[in-house]
Structures are given as C-alpha cells and as structure tokens.
Scaffold this motif. Structure first.
Motif, PDB file in Angstrom:
ATOM      1  N   LEU A   1      -5.951   3.598  36.984  1.00 25.70           N
ATOM      2  CA  LEU A   1      -4.894   2.789  36.363  1.00 25.70           C
ATOM      3  C   LEU A   1      -4.790   3.072  34.871  1.00 25.70           C
ATOM      4  O   LEU A   1      -5.772   3.407  34.215  1.00 25.70           O
ATOM      5  N   SER A   2      -3.573   2.881  34.338  1.00 27.47           N
ATOM      6  CA  SER A   2      -3.352   3.032  32.893  1.00 27.47           C
ATOM      7  C   SER A   2      -3.659   1.710  32.194  1.00 27.47           C
ATOM      8  O   SER A   2      -3.864   0.673  32.834  1.00 27.47           O
ATOM      9  N   GLU A   3      -3.691   1.744  30.854  1.00 25.90           N
ATOM     10  CA  GLU A   3      -3.985   0.532  30.085  1.00 25.90           C
ATOM     11  C   GLU A   3      -2.939  -0.551  30.319  1.00 25.90           C
ATOM     12  O   GLU A   3      -3.226  -1.738  30.236  1.00 25.90           O
ATOM     13  N   LEU A   4      -1.698  -0.136  30.629  1.00 25.56           N
ATOM     14  CA  LEU A   4      -0.624  -1.110  30.858  1.00 25.56           C
ATOM     15  C   LEU A   4      -0.603  -1.626  32.303  1.00 25.56           C
ATOM     16  O   LEU A   4       0.246  -2.435  32.655  1.00 25.56           O
ATOM     17  N   GLY A   5      -1.534  -1.131  33.120  1.00 23.95           N
ATOM     18  CA  GLY A   5      -1.562  -1.574  34.525  1.00 23.95           C
ATOM     19  C   GLY A   5      -0.772  -0.682  35.457  1.00 23.95           C
ATOM     20  O   GLY A   5      -0.630  -0.993  36.645  1.00 23.95           O
ATOM     21  N   GLY A   6      -0.260   0.417  34.920  1.00 25.11           N
ATOM     22  CA  GLY A   6       0.438   1.368  35.779  1.00 25.11           C
ATOM     23  C   GLY A   6      -0.551   2.257  36.509  1.00 25.11           C
ATOM     24  O   GLY A   6      -1.756   2.206  36.273  1.00 25.11           O
ATOM     25  N   VAL A   7      -0.035   3.078  37.387  1.00 25.11           N
ATOM     26  CA  VAL A   7      -0.883   3.970  38.179  1.00 25.11           C
ATOM     27  C   VAL A   7      -0.901   5.367  37.561  1.00 25.11           C
ATOM     28  O   VAL A   7       0.151   5.940  37.302  1.00 25.11           O
ATOM     29  N   LYS A   8      -2.098   5.884  37.300  1.00 21.29           N
ATOM     30  CA  LYS A   8      -2.229   7.285  36.873  1.00 21.29           C
ATOM     31  C   LYS A   8      -2.273   8.192  38.100  1.00 21.29           C
ATOM     32  O   LYS A   8      -1.747   9.291  38.100  1.00 21.29           O
ATOM     33  N   GLU A   9      -2.943   7.695  39.137  1.00 17.48           N
ATOM     34  CA  GLU A   9      -3.055   8.442  40.385  1.00 17.48           C
ATOM     35  C   GLU A   9      -3.622   7.498  41.431  1.00 17.48           C
ATOM     36  O   GLU A   9      -4.507   6.698  41.147  1.00 17.48           O
ATOM     37  N   VAL A  10      -3.098   7.573  42.657  1.00 17.62           N
ATOM     38  CA  VAL A  10      -3.635   6.744  43.734  1.00 17.62           C
ATOM     39  C   VAL A  10      -3.548   7.503  45.055  1.00 17.62           C
ATOM     40  O   VAL A  10      -2.594   8.239  45.298  1.00 17.62           O
ATOM     41  N   THR A  11      -4.595   7.348  45.860  1.00 18.53           N
ATOM     42  CA  THR A  11      -4.611   7.898  47.213  1.00 18.53           C
ATOM     43  C   THR A  11      -4.946   6.758  48.159  1.00 18.53           C
ATOM     44  O   THR A  11      -5.938   6.054  47.955  1.00 18.53           O
ATOM     45  N   ALA A  12      -4.122   6.563  49.177  1.00 22.42           N
ATOM     46  CA  ALA A  12      -4.347   5.494  50.156  1.00 22.42           C
ATOM     47  C   ALA A  12      -4.304   6.080  51.561  1.00 22.42           C
ATOM     48  O   ALA A  12      -3.628   7.085  51.811  1.00 22.42           O
ATOM     49  N   ARG A  13      -5.041   5.450  52.469  1.00 20.54           N
ATOM     50  CA  ARG A  13      -5.009   5.830  53.886  1.00 20.54           C
ATOM     51  C   ARG A  13      -4.245   4.755  54.639  1.00 20.54           C
ATOM     52  O   ARG A  13      -4.569   3.567  54.555  1.00 20.54           O
ATOM     53  N   VAL A  14      -3.227   5.181  55.379  1.00 23.06           N
ATOM     54  CA  VAL A  14      -2.405   4.251  56.157  1.00 23.06           C
ATOM     55  C   VAL A  14      -2.613   4.579  57.640  1.00 23.06           C
ATOM     56  O   VAL A  14      -2.445   5.725  58.054  1.00 23.06           O
ATOM     57  N   ALA A  15      -3.005   3.572  58.412  1.00 21.38           N
ATOM     58  CA  ALA A  15      -3.291   3.810  59.829  1.00 21.38           C
ATOM     59  C   ALA A  15      -2.564   2.787  60.691  1.00 21.38           C
ATOM     60  O   ALA A  15      -2.392   1.629  60.300  1.00 21.38           O
ATOM     61  N   GLY A  16      -2.140   3.219  61.872  1.00 23.84           N
ATOM     62  CA  GLY A  16      -1.420   2.349  62.805  1.00 23.84           C
ATOM     63  C   GLY A  16      -0.566   3.208  63.714  1.00 23.84           C
ATOM     64  O   GLY A  16      -0.654   4.439  63.706  1.00 23.84           O
ATOM     65  N   GLU A  17       0.302   2.563  64.471  1.00 23.91           N
ATOM     66  CA  GLU A  17       1.112   3.306  65.441  1.00 23.91           C
ATOM     67  C   GLU A  17       2.268   4.034  64.758  1.00 23.91           C
ATOM     68  O   GLU A  17       3.075   3.440  64.057  1.00 23.91           O
ATOM     69  N   GLY A  18       2.329   5.366  64.952  1.00 27.49           N
ATOM     70  CA  GLY A  18       3.454   6.151  64.439  1.00 27.49           C
ATOM     71  C   GLY A  18       3.555   6.222  62.940  1.00 27.49           C
ATOM     72  O   GLY A  18       4.655   6.362  62.389  1.00 27.49           O
ATOM     73  N   VAL A  19       2.419   6.142  62.230  1.00 23.36           N
ATOM     74  CA  VAL A  19       2.451   6.104  60.763  1.00 23.36           C
ATOM     75  C   VAL A  19       3.100   7.351  60.166  1.00 23.36           C
ATOM     76  O   VAL A  19       4.061   7.266  59.398  1.00 23.36           O
ATOM     77  N   PHE A  20       2.584   8.538  60.505  1.00 18.08           N
ATOM     78  CA  PHE A  20       3.123   9.748  59.877  1.00 18.08           C
ATOM     79  C   PHE A  20       4.573   9.990  60.279  1.00 18.08           C
ATOM     80  O   PHE A  20       5.379  10.463  59.473  1.00 18.08           O
ATOM     81  N   ALA A  21       4.925   9.643  61.524  1.00 21.88           N
ATOM     82  CA  ALA A  21       6.308   9.824  61.990  1.00 21.88           C
ATOM     83  C   ALA A  21       7.287   9.069  61.099  1.00 21.88           C
ATOM     84  O   ALA A  21       8.415   9.519  60.876  1.00 21.88           O
ATOM     85  N   ARG A  22       6.867   7.921  60.567  1.00 21.13           N
ATOM     86  CA  ARG A  22       7.753   7.110  59.731  1.00 21.13           C
ATOM     87  C   ARG A  22       7.652   7.488  58.248  1.00 21.13           C
ATOM     88  O   ARG A  22       8.667   7.574  57.559  1.00 21.13           O
ATOM     89  N   LEU A  23       6.427   7.714  57.781  1.00 21.95           N
ATOM     90  CA  LEU A  23       6.239   7.882  56.339  1.00 21.95           C
ATOM     91  C   LEU A  23       6.472   9.307  55.843  1.00 21.95           C
ATOM     92  O   LEU A  23       6.609   9.532  54.643  1.00 21.95           O
ATOM     93  N   LYS A  24       6.536  10.298  56.751  1.00 20.21           N
ATOM     94  CA  LYS A  24       6.628  11.687  56.286  1.00 20.21           C
ATOM     95  C   LYS A  24       7.912  11.954  55.492  1.00 20.21           C
ATOM     96  O   LYS A  24       7.960  12.888  54.695  1.00 20.21           O
ATOM     97  N   TYR A  25       8.927  11.133  55.687  1.00 21.62           N
ATOM     98  CA  TYR A  25      10.191  11.324  54.962  1.00 21.62           C
ATOM     99  C   TYR A  25      10.098  10.862  53.499  1.00 21.62           C
ATOM    100  O   TYR A  25      11.051  11.017  52.743  1.00 21.62           O
TER     101      TYR A  25
END
Length: 331
Positions: A128-152
């Motif tokens: 995170l930056s000093e102002l609370g912004g994101v410098k870089e983030v990596t998240a794992r998303v799991a569930g039914e059909g996740v990549f099919a929906r998020l790949k766009y």
C-alpha cells in the motif's frame, strides 16, 4: 497387478461428466423438438387434429430455432481453464497517487463481485501507498467458473475523475492494469529446482509495533524467464507455498499466451485473450459512466459497477466472444 481406478481418475471422470452433461441435455432437447414437430406435421393430415397442430407448430418451430442456437453454443470449443480459480493482479499505471487509489477501488470492486458470486477472495500479497492506495496486489479468487467470468478483466482500466488531492476541481485521467491468470495445477508446470533461486528476507510489516522482525518473507527468482515472486505473510512455510503457486501460475500463463499467439497469428485476437497493455475500459466519475471499448458498451450506472455489479458487462463480453467463435466456425 490391480486394475483399480485412483482418486485422481475418478475426479477427472466426474469433471468430464459434469462438463458433458449440459451438452448432452441440450442435444436431447433439440432432438425432442425435432420429433415433436414431425408428430405435429403428421397431425395436419388428420381433420380432427389439424387445428391443434396448427396452433402448436409455430411455437415448436421457434423453440427449435432457439435450441439450434443453444446446441451451436454448447459445442463451441471450451477454454480448459474456464473452471479454474484465478490469480488477480492489480497495479497502478500512469497517474501517480491517484492511480494507486484507483487500483484500490478496483480491488474493492472485484472483492464485492466475488462476494456476490459466492466466491472466496484471498489477498496473497499487497503493498500500500502512504495515502492508502495500492502499489501492487495479488489475490486468489476461487469458486465456480471464476476464470470464465474474470478473464475478460485483463487490460488497462482508465479513470477520469477529480482526485481527492486536487484542490482546483480539475478532472484527472489515470490508469491501473489488471491481469487475471488461471491458476496452474501441478500437472501443468514442472519447475526445475536448478532454475530457481529462493531468498528469505525480513518482511516489512505495517509499521509501528506491527513490524514483523522475523526473516519470513520469501523471494523466488525464476532465472530462465526473469520472473520474480515475493510473498511476505508471517509464516515462511506458507510464503514458500504461495510464492511457488504464483510462479507456476505465471509460467502457465506465459505458455497459454504463447500457444494463443500461435493459434491467432492469422486471425483477429479474441476478447479476453488480447494484449494486456490494451486500454479496455474507462470509468468516468463526473458523468457516472463506464465504457468498455472492446464492445462499445456504455453503462450510466458507474456507482453500481464500482459496488461489484459486473454481470451485465461480463455477460456482454461473453456473448461477443461466443459470436466471434461462431463466425470463425462459419456457423
């Protein structure tokens, strides 16, 4: 020698069955309609049944036309990664502090979307930056059909708004880059231990009394590609697991991109698998407008979009990708 089936084979067969079941049901529905139309047309020769047949036939023929379209869609080649969990990576682009704040807004948008879908959302690494912004983030998303929906969602997201830090009320344009990668499975990527260098280092923590003073952060360099992955959770063992999984996923994504570029060398790249440096979407806050440039879709419901209401956009992108595939197949 035993001829038994192991758990992995059973799981693979179960997945194949579940993937094929809707296709079979769609084809069976089409065949049933063909049979019903044949029966109704035969009834036209019966004076007592003719009127009933004439009433039924228009609806049956309309249903058959829709069913034919459903069969074509069901038989389209599927992306084998569609059912997988995904790694979501967000980084600020041009725009300084405002870009970091917007990257944070995108992160919350995807968190809310995942919640609405009933998916799990785990932040693996965040800076995170000093102002609370994101410098870089990596998240794992799991569930039914996740990549099919998020790949766009992969690509450059542009924002136009008056920054909180702007006293003159001027509209600024800044951007953030989103990458969505299908999670690699062990069978996808085999990493040669001699190709990687693993270093442990002191995790930075969040400041004050929360500084993590143990050498728990893990940094992995994959020397053939130059890919560097860092994980700085409190457990060094967990960090090694996370970093190796992220590395495998990035290597798997590189291989998918290579195969896709070979396949699409002689045709237009499809939505969802294009260049991640391409500007895909603009979020205009003064006008409350979101525009997806790939399909020329504009929605005047930006507040709802930022709250995670992404289904209308993703449905339209999926429909466009399907239409492109159908056209390529000459359907």
């Amino acid at each position: 020698m035993s001829g038994g089936v192991d758990g992995g084979d059973i799981a693979a067969l179960a997945k194949e069955y579940s993937d094929l079941k809707p296709v079979v049901e769609t084809v069976q529905n089409y065949q049933s309609l063909v049979s019903q139309i044949a029966d109704a047309e035969a009834m036209l020769d019966d004076p007592e049944m003719k009127e009933l047949a004439e009433m039924e036939l228009p609806d049956l023929r309309a249903a058959l036309e829709q069913s034919q379209s459903d069969v074509q869609l069901a038989l389209l080649p599927k992306d084998a990664a569609d059912g997988r969990p995904a790694l979501l990576e967000i980084r600020p682009g041009t725009g300084g502090d405002e870009a970091g704040l917007f990257a944070g807004d995108l992160l919350r948008m995807y968190q809310r979307y995942a919640e609405k879908q009933g998916w799990s959302f785990e932040i693996l690494e965040q800076s995170l930056s000093e102002l609370g912004g994101v410098k870089e983030v990596t998240a794992r998303v799991a569930g039914e059909g996740v990549f099919a929906r998020l790949k766009y969602e992969s690509g450059v997201h542009r924002v136009q708004r008056v920054p909180e830090t702007e006293s003159g009320g001027r509209i600024h344009t800044s951007a953030a880059t989103v990458a969505v990668l299908p999670e690699a499975e062990d069978v996808d990527i085999e990493i040669n231990p001699s190709d990687i260098r693993i270093d442990t280092m002191r995790a930075s923590g969040s400041g004050g009394q929360h500084v993590n003073t143990t050498d728990s952060a893990v940094r992995i360099l994959h020397e053939p590609t130059g890919i560097i992955v860092v994980s700085s959770e409190k457990s060094q063992h967990r960090n090694r697991e996370i970093a190796m999984q992220v590395l495998k996923t990035r290597l798997f994504d590189l291989e998918r991109q290579r195969v896709d570029s070979e396949r699409s060398a002689d045709r237009k790249s499809q939505v969802g698998s294009g260049d991640r440096s391409e500007r895909i979407r603009t979020y205009n806050f003064p006008q409350g407008r979101m525009t997806d440039h790939r399909i020329n879709l504009t929605l005047y419901s930006l507040a709802q979009v930022m709250q995670g209401d992404l289904d209308e956009i993703i449905d339209a992108l999926q429909a466009d990708a399907q239409a492109t595939l159908l056209a390529e197949m000459g359907a």
